[in-house]
Each structure stands twice: as C-alpha cells, then as structure tokens.
Design a protein around this motif. Structure first.
Motif, short mmCIF file in Angstrom:
data_model
loop_
_atom_site.label_atom_id
_atom_site.label_comp_id
_atom_site.label_asym_id
_atom_site.label_seq_id
_atom_site.Cartn_x
_atom_site.Cartn_y
_atom_site.Cartn_z
N ARG A 258 0.79 -1.13 0.13
CA ARG A 258 -0.02 -0.11 0.02
C ARG A 258 0.81 1.31 0.23
NH1 ARG A 258 -3.12 -3.34 4.10
NH2 ARG A 258 -5.33 -3.76 2.92
N CYS A 259 1.97 1.09 0.55
CA CYS A 259 2.90 2.28 0.65
C CYS A 259 3.37 2.67 -0.59
CB CYS A 259 3.97 2.08 1.67
SG CYS A 259 4.97 3.50 1.94
N HIS A 260 3.49 1.74 -1.61
CA HIS A 260 4.19 1.80 -2.83
C HIS A 260 3.00 2.25 -3.98
CE1 HIS A 260 8.07 -0.07 -2.52
NE2 HIS A 260 7.58 -0.43 -1.26
N VAL A 261 1.88 2.45 -3.41
CA VAL A 261 0.79 2.76 -4.40
C VAL A 261 0.49 4.28 -4.17
CG1 VAL A 261 -1.48 2.27 -5.31
CG2 VAL A 261 -0.04 0.31 -4.55
N LEU A 262 0.46 5.15 -5.41
CA LEU A 262 0.00 6.33 -5.16
C LEU A 262 -1.21 6.68 -5.74
CD1 LEU A 262 3.47 8.23 -6.15
CD2 LEU A 262 2.90 7.36 -3.79
N LEU A 263 -2.36 7.38 -4.97
CA LEU A 263 -3.48 7.65 -5.58
C LEU A 263 -3.43 8.87 -6.27
CD1 LEU A 263 -5.47 6.59 -2.47
CD2 LEU A 263 -4.75 5.22 -4.32
N GLN A 264 -2.71 8.96 -7.37
CA GLN A 264 -2.37 10.21 -8.04
C GLN A 264 -1.79 9.42 -9.46
OE1 GLN A 264 -0.98 13.84 -6.46
NE2 GLN A 264 -0.56 14.46 -8.63
N TYR A 265 -2.31 9.84 -10.80
CA TYR A 265 -1.65 9.53 -12.08
C TYR A 265 -0.53 10.47 -12.04
CZ TYR A 265 -0.69 8.81 -16.98
OH TYR A 265 -0.22 8.63 -18.12
N LEU A 266 0.68 9.97 -12.30
CA LEU A 266 1.92 10.82 -12.62
C LEU A 266 2.86 10.05 -13.70
CD1 LEU A 266 3.06 11.30 -8.76
CD2 LEU A 266 2.10 12.94 -10.34
N THR A 267 3.33 10.86 -14.62
CA THR A 267 4.10 10.59 -15.59
C THR A 267 5.39 10.77 -15.45
OG1 THR A 267 3.89 12.71 -16.96
CG2 THR A 267 2.20 11.09 -17.34
N TRP A 268 6.42 10.45 -16.09
CA TRP A 268 7.90 10.89 -15.84
C TRP A 268 8.08 12.41 -15.67
CZ3 TRP A 268 11.84 9.33 -13.74
CH2 TRP A 268 12.39 8.14 -13.58
#
Length: 222
Positions: free
Chosen positions: A1-11
C-alpha cells in the motif's frame, strides 16, 4: 500500500516536482492504516542528477529512487521501478513479526452495541453475508453505510424487507458496502464520487453504485 500512489503521474510530472518536494497520498493513507498523514510519500527531484526519489514521512532511514517506467496506461496508470523497498512510519523492516493479531471485528455485535441498528443486525444475521463482510474487512477493508432503526421505520408500509428471501436481503445489504476502507475525511474529499458496491461486483459494472457527495457539510450517498 505504501508503494501505491493515488495520483496518476508521468515521468514528466515527476521531473517537474518543485525543489521543496511534493506530498502525495498513498493507498496506505486512505485505508486508514497510518495516523494523520504519515502514510503519504514526499517526492523529490534533483535537477543536477535527474534523480527522482520517494521518502516516507517521519522515516528518514528509508527512501527509494525511481529507476524506470515499466508500463503506462495514459491518464489511468503508471508503473515505475524503484531501487528500494519503502517502509511507512512505525514499520521496522528488520523487526520480527509482531505478537498475535487483533481479534476480528464482529460486525453484528458492533451494531447491536450501537443500540440503534437492531434491524440491520437482524438482516445481517438472516442473510448470511456477515461472514463475507468480516472476511473483506481483514483485507483491503470495507466501508459500511448502516441505516438506523428509524430509517427502516420510515420506509413505506409496502416495503417488506424482512419478508425478502435471503439472497435479496444479501443484495440490499451489499448495496450499502464499499469494497475499501474510507475514513470520513476521505469520503469528504473523494475524487470519484460514483463508487461500486459489493452488489456491483455481483451484478456487473454500472449497477448498484453509490454517488457520494457533500450536502450541507455532511457526506451523503445516493
């Protein structure tokens, strides 16, 4: 769960991180396993080296550098590789397993102890779904919206919930359950207000969803 961000991010998004860093909510934070905002990650970008790093709050001994983009689904999902395992605040990766787990929640007993949910407790017992709810509670968690006894009393006389067969009672109850844990603060600021319920999982996408919104300072679901 700590590795899952609730935001879509690109490079590109990661490389535009301001010098002070950017705080991003994780799945750990929204499922209620972290106090205050200690389940969030601080993202930093070093323009000199071009390195993007992830830092759990209040755990300066652990961080991870983003290595590469593994897969992306535009505007939906990004999967990056990192060079280290992240540990949230209060978790020691070198410690042995803790003592015995907490006893499972008895949902029916919790409702009865609430003194105003006897009808819902009786429906849970009659439908046979309480075991399913309690099993889900031990995983990603669940969120129940439980009607009070007065809410049942206010139903029209033509509605005979107690006369429904067990499978119909089960469907009604599942319509009141989200298959994830949401504390009140998350419900107040939820990004996607239309949420599937456990009844949706049984009957297909688009059916038996709840629309969560704020009405006069309170959270409402329809």
């Amino acid at each position: 769960r700590c590795h899952v961000l609730l935001q879509y991010l690109t490079w590109s998004d990661l490389r535009r991180t301001p010098p002070a860093g950017a705080l991003v909510t994780t799945l750990l934070q929204t499922t209620g396993y972290a106090p205050t905002n200690l389940g969030s990650l601080n993202i930093t970008f070093d323009p000199t080296s071009g390195v993007v790093s992830l830092h759990p709050l209040n755990n300066s001994t652990v961080s991870a550098n983003v290595l590469s983009l593994l897969k992306t689904v535009p505007y939906n999902l990004s999967i990056f590789t990192v060079d280290s395992l992240l540990a949230p605040h209060g978790v020691d990766l070198m410690a042995s397993e803790a003592g015995p787990p907490s006893p499972p929640l008895n949902i029916t007993r919790a409702l009865i102890d609430g003194h105003n949910f006897n009808v819902a407790a009786a429906m849970l017992a009659a439908s046979g779904v309480v075991e399913e709810f309690e099993a889900d509670e031990g995983g990603a968690g669940i969120t129940l919206f439980v009607p009070t006894d007065q809410a049942f009393a206010n139903l029209p006389s033509t509605v005979q919930l107690q006369a429904l067969p067990a499978e119909k009672k089960s469907l009604v109850l599942k319509f009141h359950v989200l298959h994830s844990y949401y504390p009140l603060g998350s419900l107040e600021s939820i990004v996607n207000p239309v949420q599937p319920t456990l009844a949706t999982e049984d009957n297909g996408a688009g059916s038996f969803t709840l629309n969560i919104s704020r009405v006069n300072g309170s959270v409402a679901d329809r």
